[in-house]
Design an enzyme around this catalytic site. Sequence first.
Site, short mmCIF file in Angstrom:
data_model
loop_
_atom_site.label_atom_id
_atom_site.label_comp_id
_atom_site.label_asym_id
_atom_site.label_seq_id
_atom_site.Cartn_x
_atom_site.Cartn_y
_atom_site.Cartn_z
N GLU A 99 0.85 -1.20 0.00
CA GLU A 99 0.00 0.00 0.00
C GLU A 99 0.88 1.25 0.00
OE1 GLU A 99 -2.42 1.52 -0.79
OE2 GLU A 99 -4.03 1.55 0.69
N ASP A 100 0.36 2.32 -0.56
CA ASP A 100 1.11 3.58 -0.58
C ASP A 100 1.07 4.27 0.78
OD1 ASP A 100 -1.61 4.07 -0.81
OD2 ASP A 100 -1.45 5.48 -2.46
N ASP A 103 -4.02 5.60 6.23
CA ASP A 103 -4.53 6.83 6.84
C ASP A 103 -5.53 6.42 7.92
OD1 ASP A 103 -5.22 9.53 7.14
OD2 ASP A 103 -6.51 9.57 5.40
N PHE A 152 -2.08 16.36 3.91
CA PHE A 152 -2.48 15.68 2.68
C PHE A 152 -1.30 15.68 1.71
CE2 PHE A 152 -4.53 14.75 -1.30
CZ PHE A 152 -5.30 13.67 -0.91
N ARG A 165 0.27 12.36 -9.34
CA ARG A 165 0.82 11.02 -9.07
C ARG A 165 2.23 10.86 -9.60
NH1 ARG A 165 -3.34 7.64 -7.24
NH2 ARG A 165 -5.39 8.04 -8.14
P1 IMP Z 1 -7.50 4.90 4.45
O1 IMP Z 1 -8.56 3.91 4.07
O2 IMP Z 1 -8.08 6.12 5.10
O3 IMP Z 1 -6.37 4.30 5.25
O4 IMP Z 1 -6.94 5.52 3.14
C1 IMP Z 1 -6.07 4.91 2.36
C2 IMP Z 1 -6.12 5.48 0.97
O5 IMP Z 1 -6.52 6.87 0.94
C3 IMP Z 1 -4.73 5.43 0.43
O6 IMP Z 1 -4.51 4.23 -0.24
C4 IMP Z 1 -4.71 6.62 -0.49
O7 IMP Z 1 -5.15 6.22 -1.76
C5 IMP Z 1 -5.66 7.59 0.11
N1 IMP Z 1 -4.95 8.58 0.93
C6 IMP Z 1 -4.83 8.63 2.27
N2 IMP Z 1 -4.09 9.68 2.66
C7 IMP Z 1 -3.71 10.29 1.54
C8 IMP Z 1 -2.89 11.46 1.27
O8 IMP Z 1 -2.35 12.14 2.17
N3 IMP Z 1 -2.73 11.77 -0.04
C9 IMP Z 1 -3.28 11.05 -1.05
N4 IMP Z 1 -4.03 9.97 -0.85
C10 IMP Z 1 -4.25 9.59 0.42
MG MG Z 2 -4.12 3.80 -2.05
#
Ligand code: IMP
Ligand code: MG
Length: 175
Positions: A99-100, A103, A152, A165
């Site tokens: 995963e990138d 959050d 962000f 990206r």
């Molecule tokens: P989560 O489900 O809230 O953990 O979000 C995960 C996904 O939200 C990541 O795989 C990203 O695609 C997107 N995301 C979360 N934080 C960021 C950010 O700071 N910038 C861009 N995309 C984000």
């Molecule tokens: Mg993602």
Amino acid sequence: MNSENRPEVLIPSTEISAAVDRLAADIRRDYAGKEPLLLGILKGSFMFMADLVRRLDFPLEIDFVRLSSYGGGTESSGKINVVQGLRSDVKSKDVLVVEDIIDTGLTVAYLLEYLHKKRPASLKLCTLLDKPSRRRVPVSIDYTGITVPDKFLVGYGLDCDEVYRNLPDICVLGE
Ligand code: IMP
Ligand code: MG
């Protein structure tokens, strides 16, 4: 890119590269003699995946899934929809989710639960970036690259409404 919205570098590409080196060393050590399936979550993980696997010198498989969630912009809606595109047979494989950024944790929590039901031999999680301050569900991360503040971020695969990206550095969007 207008001037009010210019991305400012938070993590330069050299630092990203050093983090990917460290992650690859740990993964190489743990998966030696296995043939894992590295499963990237699209779209954000495409660049990280490409850099990570080039540092792994043993047989492995690569696949990607896409998770659709409702809503756009900078806030996760919290509702994950479906897993699209999982072609590989996950059963009995050593699966490493790539995963990138984690959050709220909702995305990976959903995917790990989904994969767990398919009975892989093992299931682990690797993320380049961890933003622990915003976690809404607990997630156990096996390999973490860099812990980041509650900002962000864009670049190195991460987008804001599909833009940025391609930036080689991880950046914060200016106010
Ligand atoms: P989560 O489900 O809230 O953990 O979000 C995960 C996904 O939200 C990541 O795989 C990203 O695609 C997107 N995301 C979360 N934080 C960021 C950010 O700071 N910038 C861009 N995309 C984000
Ligand atoms: Mg993602």
